[in-house]
Every structure is written in C-alpha cells, then in structure tokens.
Scaffold this motif. Structure first.
Motif, mmCIF file in Angstrom:
data_model
loop_
_atom_site.group_PDB
_atom_site.id
_atom_site.type_symbol
_atom_site.label_atom_id
_atom_site.label_comp_id
_atom_site.label_asym_id
_atom_site.label_seq_id
_atom_site.Cartn_x
_atom_site.Cartn_y
_atom_site.Cartn_z
ATOM 1 N N UNK A 425 0.843 -1.211 0.000
ATOM 2 C CA UNK A 425 0.000 0.000 0.000
ATOM 3 C C UNK A 425 0.873 1.253 0.000
ATOM 4 N N UNK A 426 1.959 1.213 0.747
ATOM 5 C CA UNK A 426 2.869 2.365 0.775
ATOM 6 C C UNK A 426 3.570 2.539 -0.577
ATOM 7 N N UNK A 427 3.905 1.419 -1.201
ATOM 8 C CA UNK A 427 4.581 1.485 -2.506
ATOM 9 C C UNK A 427 3.649 2.138 -3.527
ATOM 10 N N UNK A 428 2.398 1.680 -3.545
ATOM 11 C CA UNK A 428 1.435 2.215 -4.514
ATOM 12 C C UNK A 428 1.105 3.683 -4.191
ATOM 13 N N UNK A 429 1.004 3.999 -2.903
ATOM 14 C CA UNK A 429 0.735 5.399 -2.528
ATOM 15 C C UNK A 429 1.867 6.313 -3.002
ATOM 16 N N UNK A 430 3.088 5.812 -2.961
ATOM 17 C CA UNK A 430 4.216 6.629 -3.421
ATOM 18 C C UNK A 430 4.117 6.892 -4.929
#
Ligand code: PLP
Length: 440
Positions: A425-430
C-alpha cells in the motif's frame, strides 16, 4: 542433493555445523591458503584425489558452502561461485566458445552482456548472432544451419535470459533446449530475475545456468557476486568442443598420471570443472569469503522475500495498468499478458519483482517522475529489499545501440521498478503521489 523442500534447503544446504566448531551460522574462512599437514596429503589435495582446500583462488570453504547451497536450490550437480554476475557470464560463454565460434542470443540480454557479446568477445573470436525473438525457434534453427553463416559446427551455445529485463519477456527454455540439443549445442540461461525459487532452468532442459547473486538471490543490495551451475546431461565430448577432450597437463602428467581430458576426468561435469580450473584459477575473479557469507545469509530468506516481492509487483503492475498516464505496462505475470500461457505453465509462483512501464509524454515527464517518488530509491540495481526505480536509457541501458533499444522496447519514457519488501500500500501510494505531481 537432499530431499528437503526448497525453504528447508535455503537455510540448511551446504553447511554442516558439526564440521564447523558447532556454529549453525555459516563460518567466514578468511584464509588465502590452507594447511596441508604433510607431503602426501598435500599431493592428494592438490590433485583433487581427496577433499580439501589449497588456495582460495581455486576454492574456499565459505564460498563452497554458498556453491553447495545454490546448487541444491537450483537442482544442479555442481556450482562455481565467482566475483560477479558478469564474471559468471564471461566464464560460461568463453568456456563454451573459446578459440572461436558463434553464440546465439537475443537483443534484450542484460546491458553488460550485450556490450560484451557485441564489442568485447568478438576480440576473442566469439561472435554473436543477435535475434529479435528468442522464442522464434525456426529462425534460430536457420542461424545454426545456415552455411553462409559460418556453418553448423561453428555455433557453440545458445544464451538467453529466462525472464528479460526490463520488459520481462519469458524465454521458452524447453523449446530452445530441444532445438539446441538436436544440434549438439548447450543452452546457457541467465536466471537472475526469477531466481531458483520461481524457476529452475536445469529442470526444463538448460545445461548451464548463470546468476548475478548481487540481485534477488542475496536480496539486500550489499554484495556483488555471481555463480555458474551445471546439470549433468550434456555431452561435452560430442566433437564440437575440443577444449574438453584434449589431454590436460594438470589432470594428467602434473598429477603423475596418464594424459586425461576434462571429459575423461569429469564426464558431464567437464564444463563446470574446467570453468573452475581454467577460468577461475587462471583469470581469478574470485568471490571473497565475506561476500559469500552475506549471500548465504540473504539466501536463507529467498523464498519469503521473492514471494512477497512478486505478490507486490503483481499488485503494482495491476495498479499501473489502470493509470491514465501510463501507456504500457511490461509485466508478463499480469493475467492477460501476451505470454500468460507460458507463465501459467512454467511460473506457477510468478515471475519476480521487476517490471517496467511507459509514461505518457517524454523525457521531461520521466525525469519528473523519478524525481517525485519518495519511497523508491533511484539506483541501478534490482532484487533489493528496498523498492528501486530507474530510467533505463540513462543508466542500465546506456550500452544498447539505438537499434537494440527499439527492438527491446526501451525508450526515453521507460521506467523500471524493482519491488521490495515494504508494505505494498505504501509502494502504490508513493507512485500515486508521483503521478499527481507530474501530471498536475
Ligand atoms: C545484474 C545482472 C547481471 C550482471 O551481474 P553483476 O553481478 O552486476 O556483474 C547479469 N545478468 C542479469 C540479468 C543481471 O540483472
């Protein structure tokens, strides 16, 4: 070979605590040379008649733990670890084609491999026929047999990557191996991207496998290394490879024996034994014991890392394919990809952590995107525990000619990602916040 499952072998294979002062973590043997005890034992170790170590340019216990562990994970009979992936590739190609001959390889090999095949190895009499589609078996067969080429016997190996970088084209190893073997030629596969956890080329007909252990195999971006592994079904004495059938002084007279060739001394292991005794021993791209140790520790979590990274890479590829400013996603692991059938058959656990995509716009948008991500590290590596981003034309794919880049589908708007162990989720949010910045 033990009958352990993969995840068990990756933490146990190749290392015996009972023979290493009861240490359960692999021991670093930081020796240049090893005590030979007495002249008879020295003679026997030097001749390879009894197990033992002489000098770390030829073999070292810590490096040997790594070789045994990777061999077991890869379903190989034997492995030789070297100082880098490029050393593994150079040694494997020269060991097959030294003295002159041709290699068949696709354009979309690793940049260093392409540059070497195109500009360096020809200086050693090794020339490459580059093909646009490594799965075009008829075309490759025509290159082997074409008398206007340099003739049937001149092709010494087919070289390909199981999964290409950065577009993740999948090589049909079984079809290529069948073709190669019909002509008495070995198939050498660079299996760096999937690692043996996702794919084991030897089980699909490849004869020799090379790895950059720098990447997902060790998995933390903290050591450079390479390895060559070998199966035992190729006949190196089939007449095409005089280097394996010539009597070898170090195997014969020097050992106080009748003249012997590598094929006589080692049969189907002639290739891997000769690679160690000729290439590693005489050109010296040796892996250090500390690097071998780092790689052994990395290997202990190989399946856990690669399965998580592959799941996240698949989620990222799906996310990217829904973005309005992405014109193309290259990830053969996506359902509906052009090679979905081949992937379903041969890659049940997925294809790995590397993918690429094309941005709408040009070099300006690519640079802005690279400058906008916060979690991704901008650096030219793959298979790290951290997520990485790179613009291939400026970095990893500089050594490709314009023609080769066009064939490979890499241009100024291509961005490559290597997905790490962060929360997806953090990767995609970035990525999401980067799109918003670039296309505001
Ligand atoms: C990185 C890489 C290499 C070269 O390995 P080094 O360890 O950097 O020498 C070769 N093949 C592939 C597919 C790679 O990704």
């Amino acid at each position: 070979m033990s009958d352990h499952q993969f995840a068990t072998s990756q933490v146990h294979a190749g290392f015996d605590p009972g023979a290493n002062a009861d240490s359960v973590t692999p021991v670093i043997y930081s020796n240049a040379a090893f005590w030979l005890e007495n002249s008879q034992r020295g003679h026997d170790v030097a001749n390879g008649d009894i197990p033992g170590f002489l000098y770390s340019r030829v073999s070292n216990p810590t490096v040997s733990f790594l070789e045994k562990r990777i061999a077991e994970l890869d379903g190989a009979k034997e492995a030789v670890a070297v100082a880098s992936g490029m050393a593994a590739i150079t040694y494997a190609i020269l060991n097959a084609a030294e003295g002159g001959g041709r290699i068949i390889a696709p354009y979309d090999v690793y940049g260093g491999t392409f540059d070497s095949l195109r500009t360096l190895l020809p200086q050693f009499g090794v020339h490459t026929d580059f093909v646009e589609d490594i799965n075009d078996i008829d075309h490759i067969e025509s290159l082997i047999g074409d008398p206007n080429n340099t003739g049937d016997t001149d092709v010494k190996a087919i070289f390909a990557e199981s999964v290409s970088n950065p577009t993740t084209v999948i090589t049909d190893v079984e079809a290529l191996a069948e073709l190669a073997h019909r002509h008495g030629i070995p198939l050498i596969i660079d299996n760096t991207l999937p690692t043996p956890y996702l794919y084991r080329p030897l089980e699909h007909g490849a004869d020799i496998v090379v790895y950059s252990t720098t990447k997902a195999l060790s998995g933390h971006g903290n050591a450079i290394g390479g390895v060559v592994t070998s199966g035992d079904s190729f006949d190196w004495a089939n007449g095409r490879y005089p280097q394996f059938t010539e009597p070898e002084y170090i195997l014969g007279e020097a050992a106080g024996r009748a003249p012997r060739s590598f094929a006589e001394a080692a049969g189907p292991l002639a290739f891997i034994r000769r690679l160690r005794l000729k290439y590693l021993r005489l050109t010296g791209a040796v892996l250090g014991p500390f690097e071998a140790y780092l790689q052994l520790i990395g290997l202990e979590t190989l399946s856990e890392r690669v399965s998580k990274e592959t799941a996240s890479a698949t989620a990222v590829a799906k996310y990217l394919s829904q973005q309005p400013h992405v014109t193309k996603v290259n990830y053969s692991g996506l359902p509906g990809s052009a090679q979905a059938d081949l992937v379903a058959e041969h890659y049940p656990l997925g294809i790995g952590s590397v993918l690429s995509f094309e941005l709408e716009g040009g070099a300006v948008q690519t640079a802005a995107f690279i400058n906008s991500v916060k979690l991704f590290s901008y650096l030219a590596n793959i298979g790290d525990a951290r997520s990485l981003i790179v613009d291939p034309v400026n970095t990893t794919h500089r050594e490709f000619t314009q023609e080769a880049r066009t064939i490979n589908g890499v241009d100024a708007t291509t961005i490559r990602l290597s997905i790490g162990l962060e929360n997806p989720d953090d990767i995609i949010a970035d990525l999401e916040q980067a799109f918003q910045k670039v296309y505001a």
